[in-house]
Design a protein around this motif. Sequence first.
Motif, short mmCIF file in Angstrom:
data_model
loop_
_atom_site.label_atom_id
_atom_site.label_comp_id
_atom_site.label_asym_id
_atom_site.label_seq_id
_atom_site.Cartn_x
_atom_site.Cartn_y
_atom_site.Cartn_z
N UNK A 624 9.57 1.59 8.80
CA UNK A 624 8.33 0.84 8.98
C UNK A 624 8.54 -0.66 9.22
N UNK A 625 9.79 -1.05 9.43
CA UNK A 625 10.04 -2.43 9.83
C UNK A 625 10.23 -3.41 8.70
N UNK A 626 10.41 -2.94 7.48
CA UNK A 626 10.67 -3.85 6.37
C UNK A 626 10.06 -3.35 5.08
N UNK A 627 10.42 -4.01 4.00
CA UNK A 627 9.99 -3.59 2.66
C UNK A 627 8.49 -3.70 2.47
N UNK A 628 7.91 -4.82 2.90
CA UNK A 628 6.47 -5.02 2.72
C UNK A 628 5.67 -4.02 3.54
N UNK A 629 6.11 -3.78 4.78
CA UNK A 629 5.40 -2.81 5.62
C UNK A 629 5.51 -1.41 5.04
N UNK A 630 6.68 -1.08 4.48
CA UNK A 630 6.86 0.23 3.87
C UNK A 630 5.96 0.41 2.65
N UNK A 631 5.84 -0.66 1.85
CA UNK A 631 4.96 -0.59 0.68
C UNK A 631 3.51 -0.42 1.11
N UNK A 632 3.10 -1.12 2.16
CA UNK A 632 1.73 -1.00 2.66
C UNK A 632 1.47 0.41 3.18
N UNK A 633 2.44 0.96 3.90
CA UNK A 633 2.30 2.33 4.41
C UNK A 633 2.12 3.31 3.26
N UNK A 634 2.96 3.16 2.22
CA UNK A 634 2.89 4.06 1.07
C UNK A 634 1.56 3.94 0.36
N UNK A 635 1.12 2.70 0.13
CA UNK A 635 -0.13 2.48 -0.60
C UNK A 635 -1.31 3.06 0.18
N UNK A 636 -1.34 2.79 1.47
CA UNK A 636 -2.46 3.27 2.27
C UNK A 636 -2.47 4.81 2.34
N UNK A 637 -1.30 5.39 2.60
CA UNK A 637 -1.23 6.85 2.72
C UNK A 637 -1.47 7.56 1.40
N UNK A 638 -0.87 7.03 0.32
CA UNK A 638 -1.06 7.67 -0.98
C UNK A 638 -2.50 7.52 -1.46
N UNK A 639 -3.13 6.39 -1.14
CA UNK A 639 -4.54 6.23 -1.50
C UNK A 639 -5.40 7.27 -0.80
N UNK A 640 -5.13 7.52 0.49
CA UNK A 640 -5.87 8.55 1.22
C UNK A 640 -5.65 9.92 0.59
N UNK A 641 -4.38 10.21 0.25
CA UNK A 641 -4.07 11.51 -0.34
C UNK A 641 -4.75 11.68 -1.70
#
Length: 966
Positions: A624-641
């Motif tokens: 995802x292009x870096x640590x912050x982007x990866x954290x944002x991806x995880x937070x957004x996706x896990x929140x949806x789940x």
Amino acid sequence: MNIKTPKKLIEVALPLDAINTAAAREKSIRHGHPSTLHLWWARRPLAAARAVIFAQMVNDPGYQQGSGFRYGVNKEKAAIERERLFKIIEDLVQWENTNNEEVLARARAEIRRSWRETCELNKGHPQAAELFDPERLPASHDPFAGGGAIPLEAQRLGLESYASDLNPVAVTINKAMIEIPPKFAGRPPVGPIPSDQKQQELHQDWSATRGLAEDIRRYGAWMRAEAAKRIGHLYPKVRITEEMAAERPDLKELVDRELTVIAWLWTRTIKCANPACGETMPLLSSFVLSSKEGAEAYLVPSVQRQGQLNLDVSRTFPTELGDPAKGFKRGMSGIFECAHCKTVTTRNYTAEQSLEVGLGSMPTALVCEGKNGRIYLPARYSNGVQAIPDVDLAGLDIKLAENPRDVWCRNFGLLTPSQLFTPRQLYALVTFSSLVDEAIAKCRGDARDAGVPGDESGLEAGGSGANAYAEAVGVYLALAVGKFADNASSLCSWHSGAAHQKIRATFGRQALPMTWDYAEGNPLSDSTGNFFRQIELIQTVCEKSLGNASAEGIAIQADAQSQAISSGKVISTDPPYYDNIGYADLSDYFYVWLRRSLRPVFPALYATLAAPKGEELIAAPYRHGGKEQAEAFFLEGMTRAMHNLAEQAHPAFPVTIYYAFKQSETKGDAGTSSTGWETFLEAVIKAGFGLTGTWPIRTELGNRMVGAGTNALASSIVLVCRKRASDAPTVSRREFIRELNSVLPEALDEMTRGGVNSPVAPVDLSQAIIGPGMAIFSQYAAVLEADGAPMRVKTALQLINRFLGEDDFDHDTQFCLHWFEQQGWAIGKFGEADVLARAKGTSVGGLQVSGVVESSKGQVRLLRWAELPKDWSPETDIRTPEWEALHQMIRALNQDGEFAAGALLARMPARAESIRALAYRLYTLCERKGWAEDARAYNELVAAWSGIEQASADAGIVGSQPQLDI
């Protein structure tokens, strides 16, 4: 009309000791355990899954009184009932009771009784017919099914079980665990009895999955026999000659005998970096073949004329060659010394050669099966191998994921699945994969001949006849090939340990490693790494662990963020742990082999060349292009789940979610924190969940301890969640802290004293206290900071952690606590101690009188427990701080045992609570500092507290509780 939702047992109490003991013990059980069906990473113990689902389904006995038994007039009756439920759980979690129908029947009956009570409470509800049918239990669903422990245990407890996962390998494992066994239960085997097995030796009880298990064994035996015809010549035996015996007198008795080679040992090679040398240098990382006492064996290198390197095998190792365990390795991975000129490579040089030129290989030794153990021979004794035909690399030449943490082998030129295997291993695996297809066809014919009932639909279409049955058997045979692949790559090494000498599997850890010496096993032998051993393991699992399902199971490929399977179901799940494991990246290792055999069976599941990765909910910076982007991806996706679950889950039950709290960081007074943990909790709460409990369930072996700067916990945290009210109010930070101060003292007292649960160990207390703390935080739409901004989960966790760290002890103990935090047991300056003592309302002289410090020559230090006097008397000591009482208790426990510690406690009963509270406080401090040995002493005292109390006549006076500053 609101749905009436009685509190469930898991929202009030659990017998943690029994669950944790059983879960920890399960880690050492292999025979028949479902984890041996096929490798998957970070499985939950069956005992924990079973206990959590039961407690999630069963009403707490105190629910009739509203807010739990503490406020009801039938407190004693509720406690008795709760103990009865505890006894069911204590029996349920025992491994020996996995298939005990009497124990399971009691648990299922209790679940049904609670369900009928809940249905009765809601019989007038408009959705009663849809949601509250007393004759039909709700189904269960795990949307992150992984290795299948949770769906399997839900099914075992009588619930129709749904398992979904994005990963095809996980879905296949779940089909083999919960979908196939009940579909084909009670059928006799159809395969022909192997020629080496007599009919009378077979049991005729084909109930449950015994018939299916027997067919797995029969067709697995057929595959082995066919493979022996096709590839047996590639695994030649070794004939012991007179010439060999002349070199090795220990072989004299074996002359003219043919020995089965069970492993060919190899080392990788590169060209020496020294231009004046340029020889091929072996990258041997160890010369040890066997460290078993009395049967030691070593590779002994020697350079001959013309630069030829010989590797002989000897019972002794020449001392002048150094440490045999280090081989030619001279540092971190990739740094080796040339056997010819002694030049030491750099890691970069080894990596460059690997990527640009490629790694070579050379044989080092043979491992043969002898009458009384392993026989090690030099590689030159091999009879040689015939030319190995090329194989079709379709599907095996995809690129391994560019995962720098989990796929280490890429750093040294192993870039595709096909490059992870020797030519002989590739040919063997391709052969076994094709034999799965042939075995399915053979089984289909045998099933038709046997008159197997059912239509001709395949397994994916829901068939149950000969075709579907043959494909079902094929699923297990394909999983056996996958398990065999784990033991048949050039990433497998030779384990030379004293207890066992065997092939180490590829996945010794959650990564594709890089190995420099590797072991190539004989799939047709009866020893380490052989193919039929995998068949036997799967047969045993099928027969012993998958045969007593009382409900159907369905496994589906689905994305947790968008799936609709959860609707109206009981949810228990074990999501990915932030960035701990790259499941999809690692599973490609197995996917490529399973796809070869199972694509005709599950064409949709195995449609792609590799496992899906783009939507996988892990925080992978390289994707995802870096640590912050990866954290944002995880937070957004896990929140949806999580939002998906909050909206769909059956409203009568809480949702239970496992989280393995591992990646912790220590940040001063903020307590223990973890980016993954905080981000995950943020997702859960943003999704609309409120927490009603957190339980530390012991899911690792109990011998792990804290390390420097880390938090090596022995637990997973089970979050108990309910959907937050749509009209939830907001509160201020001040109001939130006031409520923490009101609720947490009672919660902490119950956790440390035992209350309705067994006492929480110090190692788990900081996680357990999160439950009641976050229950307060998550019941509100928002907790507002002074500037009006919503409080972050991280801030709330820090406030809860602080609660554990501000206890009200006597002045001497306050000094000792702060001095210990600054200095530990080390010597400090008198002036600094004097200033601190005055600030705490005491003096260095007074502390000397207390007997807790030593002061001389301008220096001060705390006395360790082992330095305290054994003849100490609390009755006559004129100044006894809690610090001294605690460390005298530790001294008594360590030197004389629980009875002596209990006798000492009986002489100062009023100090019992403050001693125990201080032990918890000091454990938390030591854990944060990474002081493992000191932490162990405090943890052991609390762990032994029940036994100490039993030896004491009087104890249990409640001490003061901490408060947070607003």
